[in-house]
Design a protein around this motif. Structure first.
Motif, PDB file in Angstrom:
ATOM      1  N   LEU A   5     -34.659  11.240   4.758  1.00 10.93           N
ATOM      2  CA  LEU A   5     -33.217  11.350   4.930  1.00 10.93           C
ATOM      3  C   LEU A   5     -32.822  11.572   6.390  1.00 10.93           C
ATOM      4  O   LEU A   5     -31.687  11.905   6.675  1.00 10.93           O
ATOM      5  N   HIS A   6     -33.748  11.385   7.334  1.00 12.48           N
ATOM      6  CA  HIS A   6     -33.455  11.566   8.754  1.00 12.48           C
ATOM      7  C   HIS A   6     -32.342  10.647   9.233  1.00 12.48           C
ATOM      8  O   HIS A   6     -31.569  11.009  10.109  1.00 12.48           O
ATOM      9  N   LEU A  24     -35.939   6.203   4.769  1.00 14.18           N
ATOM     10  CA  LEU A  24     -37.394   6.204   4.891  1.00 14.18           C
ATOM     11  C   LEU A  24     -37.915   7.599   4.567  1.00 14.18           C
ATOM     12  O   LEU A  24     -37.374   8.599   5.033  1.00 14.18           O
ATOM     13  N   VAL A  25     -38.990   7.655   3.770  1.00 11.44           N
ATOM     14  CA  VAL A  25     -39.552   8.926   3.309  1.00 11.44           C
ATOM     15  C   VAL A  25     -41.050   8.940   3.613  1.00 11.44           C
ATOM     16  O   VAL A  25     -41.762   7.988   3.304  1.00 11.44           O
ATOM     17  N   CYS A  26     -41.525  10.035   4.218  1.00 13.01           N
ATOM     18  CA  CYS A  26     -42.941  10.195   4.568  1.00 13.01           C
ATOM     19  C   CYS A  26     -43.494  11.452   3.912  1.00 13.01           C
ATOM     20  O   CYS A  26     -42.792  12.451   3.794  1.00 13.01           O
ATOM     21  N   ARG A  58     -42.790  11.991  12.567  1.00 13.80           N
ATOM     22  CA  ARG A  58     -42.486  12.173  13.995  1.00 13.80           C
ATOM     23  C   ARG A  58     -41.708  10.959  14.528  1.00 13.80           C
ATOM     24  O   ARG A  58     -40.759  11.101  15.284  1.00 13.80           O
ATOM     25  N   ALA A  59     -42.115   9.767  14.109  1.00 12.30           N
ATOM     26  CA  ALA A  59     -41.409   8.550  14.524  1.00 12.30           C
ATOM     27  C   ALA A  59     -40.014   8.502  13.909  1.00 12.30           C
ATOM     28  O   ALA A  59     -39.064   8.068  14.557  1.00 12.30           O
ATOM     29  N   LEU A  60     -39.868   8.960  12.666  1.00 12.95           N
ATOM     30  CA  LEU A  60     -38.550   8.984  12.025  1.00 12.95           C
ATOM     31  C   LEU A  60     -37.587   9.888  12.796  1.00 12.95           C
ATOM     32  O   LEU A  60     -36.406   9.570  12.929  1.00 12.95           O
ATOM     33  N   GLU A  61     -38.079  10.996  13.282  1.00 12.11           N
ATOM     34  CA  GLU A  61     -37.229  11.911  14.051  1.00 12.11           C
ATOM     35  C   GLU A  61     -36.754  11.244  15.336  1.00 12.11           C
ATOM     36  O   GLU A  61     -35.613  11.420  15.752  1.00 12.11           O
TER      37      GLU A  61
END
Length: 86
Positions: A5-6, A24-26, A58-61
């Motif tokens: 949910l970023h 995108l969910v990790c 980390r990439a999503l952030e």
């Protein structure tokens, strides 16, 4: 721990229309990730996409920071749409 949910702007949530964007969910725990993958379908009209292990969060952030900057620059409420995934 599951990250997701970023990319959803808070200002896009809770309105009359659900935002038309993907989420995108990790996560490393398959059971926990399955639960979180159900949530975006309740707040967006887009898809919840499994984006791999928790390390990818980390990439999503970083993508969140880019979306915030785009929204500031264009005075928008942009989100993400992933193409080519069925």
């Amino acid at each position: 721990v599951v990250a997701g949910l970023h990319s959803l702007a808070a200002s896009n949530l809770g309105g009359e229309e659900a935002p038309d964007e993907d989420t995108l969910v990790c996560g490393d725990d398959a059971e926990a990730k399955a639960i979180v993958l159900e949530l975006p379908g309740k707040v967006t009209s887009g898809r919840a996409i499994d984006a791999g292990p928790l390390a990818s969060a980390r990439a999503l952030e970083g993508m969140t920071a880019v979306i915030v900057n785009v929204n500031k620059r264009y005075k928008a409420h942009a989100g993400l749409r992933v193409t080519g995934v069925h």
